[in-house]
Design a protein around this motif. Structure first.
Motif, PDB file in Angstrom:
ATOM      1  N   LEU A   1       0.867  -1.187   0.000  1.00 60.28           N
ATOM      2  CA  LEU A   1       0.000   0.000   0.000  1.00 60.28           C
ATOM      3  C   LEU A   1       0.902   1.235   0.000  1.00 60.28           C
ATOM      4  CD1 LEU A   1      -2.605  -1.136   2.705  1.00 60.28           C
ATOM      5  CD2 LEU A   1      -2.694  -1.495   0.213  1.00 60.28           C
ATOM      6  N   PRO A   2       1.254   1.766  -1.159  1.00 60.26           N
ATOM      7  CA  PRO A   2       2.220   2.867  -1.250  1.00 60.26           C
ATOM      8  C   PRO A   2       1.864   4.046  -0.337  1.00 60.26           C
ATOM      9  CG  PRO A   2       1.646   2.061  -3.431  1.00 60.26           C
ATOM     10  CD  PRO A   2       0.714   1.383  -2.457  1.00 60.26           C
ATOM     11  N   GLY A   3       2.844   4.456   0.450  1.00 58.59           N
ATOM     12  CA  GLY A   3       2.659   5.580   1.357  1.00 58.59           C
ATOM     13  C   GLY A   3       2.027   5.221   2.684  1.00 58.59           C
ATOM     14  N   CYS A   4       1.716   3.962   2.896  1.00 58.76           N
ATOM     15  CA  CYS A   4       1.095   3.527   4.156  1.00 58.76           C
ATOM     16  C   CYS A   4       2.205   3.210   5.151  1.00 58.76           C
ATOM     17  CB  CYS A   4       0.200   2.309   3.923  1.00 58.76           C
ATOM     18  SG  CYS A   4      -0.718   1.832   5.412  1.00 58.76           S
ATOM     19  N   LEU A   5       2.517   4.191   5.994  1.00 62.57           N
ATOM     20  CA  LEU A   5       3.546   3.999   7.012  1.00 62.57           C
ATOM     21  C   LEU A   5       3.222   4.835   8.232  1.00 62.57           C
ATOM     22  CD1 LEU A   5       6.171   6.416   6.984  1.00 62.57           C
ATOM     23  CD2 LEU A   5       5.740   5.764   4.631  1.00 62.57           C
ATOM     24  N   THR A   6       3.878   4.496   9.322  1.00 57.23           N
ATOM     25  CA  THR A   6       3.630   5.192  10.581  1.00 57.23           C
ATOM     26  C   THR A   6       4.810   4.958  11.506  1.00 57.23           C
ATOM     27  OG1 THR A   6       1.994   5.583  12.329  1.00 57.23           O
ATOM     28  CG2 THR A   6       2.435   3.288  11.746  1.00 57.23           C
ATOM     29  N   GLN A   7       4.710   5.495  12.702  1.00 62.14           N
ATOM     30  CA  GLN A   7       5.744   5.285  13.713  1.00 62.14           C
ATOM     31  C   GLN A   7       5.101   5.242  15.083  1.00 62.14           C
ATOM     32  OE1 GLN A   7       8.057   8.777  12.702  1.00 62.14           O
ATOM     33  NE2 GLN A   7       7.302   9.846  14.509  1.00 62.14           N
ATOM     34  N   GLY A   8       5.888   4.868  16.080  1.00 61.82           N
ATOM     35  CA  GLY A   8       5.409   4.815  17.451  1.00 61.82           C
ATOM     36  C   GLY A   8       6.572   4.682  18.409  1.00 61.82           C
ATOM     37  N   GLU A   9       6.311   4.916  19.663  1.00 60.19           N
ATOM     38  CA  GLU A   9       7.352   4.824  20.681  1.00 60.19           C
ATOM     39  C   GLU A   9       7.700   3.379  21.030  1.00 60.19           C
ATOM     40  OE1 GLU A   9       9.209   7.335  22.010  1.00 60.19           O
ATOM     41  OE2 GLU A   9       8.208   8.520  20.457  1.00 60.19           O
ATOM     42  N   THR A  10       6.691   2.503  21.028  1.00 61.47           N
ATOM     43  CA  THR A  10       6.916   1.085  21.337  1.00 61.47           C
ATOM     44  C   THR A  10       6.468   0.252  20.137  1.00 61.47           C
ATOM     45  OG1 THR A  10       4.710   0.736  22.251  1.00 61.47           O
ATOM     46  CG2 THR A  10       6.425   1.481  23.799  1.00 61.47           C
ATOM     47  N   LEU A  11       6.880  -0.999  20.121  1.00 57.98           N
ATOM     48  CA  LEU A  11       6.448  -1.884  19.038  1.00 57.98           C
ATOM     49  C   LEU A  11       4.935  -2.019  19.023  1.00 57.98           C
ATOM     50  CD1 LEU A  11       9.149  -4.692  19.220  1.00 57.98           C
ATOM     51  CD2 LEU A  11       8.852  -3.007  17.406  1.00 57.98           C
ATOM     52  N   GLU A  12       4.339  -2.165  20.199  1.00 57.55           N
ATOM     53  CA  GLU A  12       2.882  -2.323  20.296  1.00 57.55           C
ATOM     54  C   GLU A  12       2.162  -1.092  19.746  1.00 57.55           C
ATOM     55  OE1 GLU A  12       0.466  -2.234  24.161  1.00 57.55           O
ATOM     56  OE2 GLU A  12       0.756  -4.375  23.748  1.00 57.55           O
ATOM     57  N   GLU A  13       2.619   0.096  20.122  1.00 55.59           N
ATOM     58  CA  GLU A  13       2.006   1.328  19.631  1.00 55.59           C
ATOM     59  C   GLU A  13       2.189   1.456  18.119  1.00 55.59           C
ATOM     60  OE1 GLU A  13       2.434   6.184  20.149  1.00 55.59           O
ATOM     61  OE2 GLU A  13       3.852   4.865  21.168  1.00 55.59           O
ATOM     62  N   THR A  14       3.360   1.100  17.618  1.00 49.56           N
ATOM     63  CA  THR A  14       3.641   1.201  16.191  1.00 49.56           C
ATOM     64  C   THR A  14       2.736   0.281  15.387  1.00 49.56           C
ATOM     65  OG1 THR A  14       5.945   1.735  16.724  1.00 49.56           O
ATOM     66  CG2 THR A  14       5.467   1.092  14.452  1.00 49.56           C
ATOM     67  N   VAL A  15       2.560  -0.949  15.844  1.00 51.38           N
ATOM     68  CA  VAL A  15       1.688  -1.892  15.138  1.00 51.38           C
ATOM     69  C   VAL A  15       0.239  -1.402  15.173  1.00 51.38           C
ATOM     70  CG1 VAL A  15       0.778  -4.246  15.170  1.00 51.38           C
ATOM     71  CG2 VAL A  15       3.230  -3.861  15.434  1.00 51.38           C
ATOM     72  N   ALA A  16      -0.202  -0.874  16.316  1.00 49.34           N
ATOM     73  CA  ALA A  16      -1.568  -0.339  16.411  1.00 49.34           C
ATOM     74  C   ALA A  16      -1.746   0.850  15.462  1.00 49.34           C
ATOM     75  CB  ALA A  16      -1.877   0.077  17.849  1.00 49.34           C
ATOM     76  N   ASN A  17      -0.740   1.722  15.404  1.00 44.19           N
ATOM     77  CA  ASN A  17      -0.810   2.874  14.499  1.00 44.19           C
ATOM     78  C   ASN A  17      -0.835   2.418  13.041  1.00 44.19           C
ATOM     79  OD1 ASN A  17      -0.704   4.579  16.708  1.00 44.19           O
ATOM     80  ND2 ASN A  17       1.437   5.127  16.435  1.00 44.19           N
ATOM     81  N   LEU A  18      -0.069   1.377  12.718  1.00 45.90           N
ATOM     82  CA  LEU A  18      -0.047   0.892  11.342  1.00 45.90           C
ATOM     83  C   LEU A  18      -1.384   0.278  10.959  1.00 45.90           C
ATOM     84  CD1 LEU A  18       1.650   0.650   8.801  1.00 45.90           C
ATOM     85  CD2 LEU A  18       2.334  -1.623   9.568  1.00 45.90           C
ATOM     86  N   ASN A  19      -2.015  -0.413  11.886  1.00 45.48           N
ATOM     87  CA  ASN A  19      -3.332  -0.985  11.594  1.00 45.48           C
ATOM     88  C   ASN A  19      -4.336   0.125  11.285  1.00 45.48           C
ATOM     89  OD1 ASN A  19      -5.112  -3.271  11.329  1.00 45.48           O
ATOM     90  ND2 ASN A  19      -6.072  -2.560  13.216  1.00 45.48           N
ATOM     91  N   GLU A  20      -4.277   1.199  12.051  1.00 48.98           N
ATOM     92  CA  GLU A  20      -5.169   2.341  11.805  1.00 48.98           C
ATOM     93  C   GLU A  20      -4.844   2.987  10.453  1.00 48.98           C
ATOM     94  OE1 GLU A  20      -6.314   6.692  13.733  1.00 48.98           O
ATOM     95  OE2 GLU A  20      -5.262   5.224  14.965  1.00 48.98           O
ATOM     96  N   ALA A  21      -3.559   3.153  10.141  1.00 49.86           N
ATOM     97  CA  ALA A  21      -3.156   3.742   8.859  1.00 49.86           C
ATOM     98  C   ALA A  21      -3.606   2.863   7.694  1.00 49.86           C
ATOM     99  CB  ALA A  21      -1.639   3.935   8.824  1.00 49.86           C
ATOM    100  N   ARG A  22      -3.515   1.549   7.854  1.00 48.89           N
ATOM    101  CA  ARG A  22      -3.948   0.604   6.813  1.00 48.89           C
ATOM    102  C   ARG A  22      -5.441   0.765   6.547  1.00 48.89           C
ATOM    103  NH1 ARG A  22      -6.740  -3.837   6.947  1.00 48.89           N
ATOM    104  NH2 ARG A  22      -6.683  -3.874   9.209  1.00 48.89           N
ATOM    105  N   GLU A  23      -6.219   0.810   7.622  1.00 48.98           N
ATOM    106  CA  GLU A  23      -7.666   0.963   7.464  1.00 48.98           C
ATOM    107  C   GLU A  23      -8.014   2.275   6.763  1.00 48.98           C
ATOM    108  OE1 GLU A  23      -9.514   0.475  11.292  1.00 48.98           O
ATOM    109  OE2 GLU A  23      -8.951  -1.653  11.404  1.00 48.98           O
ATOM    110  N   LEU A  24      -7.372   3.367   7.161  1.00 44.94           N
ATOM    111  CA  LEU A  24      -7.646   4.665   6.529  1.00 44.94           C
ATOM    112  C   LEU A  24      -7.209   4.668   5.071  1.00 44.94           C
ATOM    113  CD1 LEU A  24      -6.598   7.058   9.431  1.00 44.94           C
ATOM    114  CD2 LEU A  24      -8.911   6.673   8.549  1.00 44.94           C
TER     115      LEU A  24
END
Length: 126
Positions: free
Chosen positions: A43-66
């Motif tokens: 999904l081109p451009g679908c990326l994110t970041q977070g302070e912890t691995l758990e937060e990063t994965v949660a943020n990526l799931n939200e970015a994927r859905e959007l």
């Protein structure tokens, strides 16, 4: 939503739920400035970041859905997850007990599984 194929026959476009339930591979690596970065290459451009691995994965799931919802509403093509059948994603690895212990202790402090922690470390060097 219906679309027309080359012979002007109507075909059914998969539902939004269909796309939201697809399983995409993620790339996860430590950010040199702290925290982690994650992306979905399919999904081109679908990326994110977070302070912890758990937060990063949660943020990526939200970015994927959007990403998927936006593309769906715009009528854009949504890539299907790529597959690479030549690799199983499993690897048997032997290491010194002391290294195993250090990795396990660090992953516990990070609040992630040992597997997630090792994958993040390997992703950082490739």
């Amino acid at each position: 939503m219906k679309t027309l194929n080359q012979k002007n026959q109507q075909i059914e476009k998969p539902s939004l739920e269909y796309y939201l339930n697809l399983q995409y591979s993620i790339i996860l690596y430590p950010d040199p400035e702290g925290g982690y970065v994650a992306q979905i290459k399919d999904l081109p451009g679908c990326l994110t970041q977070g302070e912890t691995l758990e937060e990063t994965v949660a943020n990526l799931n939200e970015a994927r859905e959007l990403w998927i919802e936006t593309a769906y509403e715009a009528g854009d093509d949504i890539p299907l997850p790529s597959s690479n059948d030549s690799y199983s994603g499993k690897l048997l690895l032997r290491m010194p007990k002391s290294l195993h212990r250090r990795l396990a202790e660090t992953s516990e402090r990070e609040g992630v599984s040992l597997n997630q922690y090792i994958v993040s470390l390997l992703s950082a060097v490739t």
